[in-house]
Design a protein around this motif. Structure first.
Motif, PDB file in Angstrom:
ATOM      1  N   SER A   8       0.848  -1.190   0.000  1.00 28.62           N
ATOM      2  CA  SER A   8       0.000   0.000   0.000  1.00 28.62           C
ATOM      3  C   SER A   8       0.886   1.243   0.000  1.00 28.62           C
ATOM      4  CB  SER A   8      -0.900  -0.009   1.245  1.00 28.62           C
ATOM      5  OG  SER A   8      -0.161   0.370   2.395  1.00 28.62           O
ATOM      6  N   ASN A  15       2.218  -1.207   7.519  1.00 30.12           N
ATOM      7  CA  ASN A  15       1.587  -2.347   6.855  1.00 30.12           C
ATOM      8  C   ASN A  15       1.616  -3.583   7.753  1.00 30.12           C
ATOM      9  OD1 ASN A  15       0.874  -1.102   4.420  1.00 30.12           O
ATOM     10  ND2 ASN A  15       2.876  -1.482   3.508  1.00 30.12           N
ATOM     11  N   ALA A  52      -9.154   7.001   2.219  1.00 28.74           N
ATOM     12  CA  ALA A  52      -9.013   5.549   2.049  1.00 28.74           C
ATOM     13  C   ALA A  52      -9.535   4.767   3.239  1.00 28.74           C
ATOM     14  CB  ALA A  52      -7.545   5.191   1.819  1.00 28.74           C
ATOM     15  N   VAL A  56     -11.188   0.918   2.603  1.00 29.77           N
ATOM     16  CA  VAL A  56     -10.219  -0.144   2.902  1.00 29.77           C
ATOM     17  C   VAL A  56     -10.682  -0.948   4.120  1.00 29.77           C
ATOM     18  CG1 VAL A  56      -7.857  -0.639   3.668  1.00 29.77           C
ATOM     19  CG2 VAL A  56      -8.258   1.040   1.855  1.00 29.77           C
ATOM     20  N   HIS A  57     -11.118  -0.253   5.162  1.00 28.39           N
ATOM     21  CA  HIS A  57     -11.639  -0.945   6.341  1.00 28.39           C
ATOM     22  C   HIS A  57     -12.829  -1.824   5.961  1.00 28.39           C
ATOM     23  CE1 HIS A  57     -14.414  -1.181   9.860  1.00 28.39           C
ATOM     24  NE2 HIS A  57     -13.296  -1.458  10.500  1.00 28.39           N
ATOM     25  N   PHE A 195      -9.433   0.988  -5.554  1.00 28.34           N
ATOM     26  CA  PHE A 195      -9.108  -0.099  -4.634  1.00 28.34           C
ATOM     27  C   PHE A 195      -7.770  -0.745  -4.969  1.00 28.34           C
ATOM     28  CE2 PHE A 195     -13.732   0.119  -4.076  1.00 28.34           C
ATOM     29  CZ  PHE A 195     -13.844   0.009  -2.701  1.00 28.34           C
ATOM     30  N   TRP A 198      -4.582  -0.297  -2.890  1.00 30.34           N
ATOM     31  CA  TRP A 198      -4.563  -0.862  -1.539  1.00 30.34           C
ATOM     32  C   TRP A 198      -4.816  -2.362  -1.543  1.00 30.34           C
ATOM     33  CZ3 TRP A 198      -3.419   2.461   2.487  1.00 30.34           C
ATOM     34  CH2 TRP A 198      -3.449   3.827   2.174  1.00 30.34           C
ATOM     35  N   MET A 202      -5.040  -5.106   1.658  1.00 31.20           N
ATOM     36  CA  MET A 202      -6.360  -5.647   1.973  1.00 31.20           C
ATOM     37  C   MET A 202      -6.359  -7.171   1.949  1.00 31.20           C
ATOM     38  SD  MET A 202      -9.136  -3.031   0.234  1.00 31.20           S
ATOM     39  CE  MET A 202      -8.520  -3.211  -1.446  1.00 31.20           C
TER      40      MET A 202
END
Length: 253
Positions: A8, A15, A52, A56-57, A195, A198, A202
């Motif tokens: 990312s 990370n 983000a 992302v979450h 997306f 990331w 993820m």
């Protein structure tokens, strides 16, 4: 450590921290029913750009809850889920075009108030726990999830009010949250979020979350109904009180 650096736009250390934290928070959610997702987004908010954070979450939680759903599928209360789905779709559609947002702090206070009422109040009337009430809960919580990121305590408190044992509570909650986070892929895809930037982070966080979920479910099976209910109530209460503090802070700042 080079591969972690490319996961990312964040640094290698961050990370790695998020990957480990994904496993820990998934274990918390699997064993206690709720709390892991909120803890995760609180931490991510400290190290990620705001643009983000929620998408992302949402994708990480989609993987975590999806894994927990697959492991507890036989315990899902399908009638509740069937009522929740149409509302979740409505909430996602509204979130995809909603431009006007409530003042900062109002949403947090609304969620906290609902959670505290359902946990410590006289209980929702039976009508509110029926088909229409569950549909409305699906719509409202999905909309809030797309706007503030973590609606887990609100969904969990509603599922708990419907009754059922700890296995059913965890499984049905996982199913509802899987659908809710799946809707975020649509909402933020429409909004133009990339997306791909990331994706590596993820995927690794999802895989780490699956491990945490497996460990958490082993712990869940060792908890008595009484201990689970007590822990579940107090975790929701602490999260709700934090939202009260956050909401008041934002309203007065």
């Amino acid at each position: 450590m080079a591969p972690l650096l490319q996961l990312s736009p964040l640094s290698t250390d961050i990370n790695l921290l998020l990957v480990v934290l994904s496993s820990l928070t998934s274990m918390i959610s699997a064993s206690m029913g709720v709390g892991g997702g909120t803890l995760l987004i609180m931490t991510m908010a400290q190290v990620m750009p705001a643009s983000a954070l929620i998408p992302v979450h949402g994708m990480v939680q989609l993987g975590s809850n999806g894994g927990r759903l697959a492991m507890t599928l036989r315990h899902v209360e399908w009638k509740a889920l069937a009522s929740f789905v149409p509302g979740a779709i409505i909430g996602a559609l509204v979130a995809s075009w909603l431009l006007i947002r409530l003042p900062a702090g109002v949403l947090e206070l609304a969620i906290a108030g609902f959670v505290l009422f359902t946990i410590w109040g006289p209980g929702l009337p039976q009508r509110a726990l029926g088909h229409f009430g569950t549909l409305v809960a699906g719509a409202v919580t999905t909309l809030l999830s797309s706007m503030v990121g973590a609606s887990g305590p609100m969904v969990a408190s509603f599922i708990k009010q419907r009754g059922g044992g700890r296995q059913s509570t965890v499984a049905t909650f996982a199913a509802c949250m899987t659908l809710q986070h799946l809707s975020k892929a649509f909402v933020f895809g429409v909004a133009g979020f990339v997306f791909r930037d990331w994706l590596g982070l993820m995927v690794l966080m999802v895989l780490s979350g699956v491990v945490g979920t497996w460990l958490g479910l082993r712990l869940l099976s060792r908890l008595s109904e009484q201990r689970f209910d007590l822990a579940f109530r107090w975790i929701l209460t602490v999260l709700a009180l934090r939202l009260v503090w956050l909401g008041v802070t934002r309203l007065t700042s």
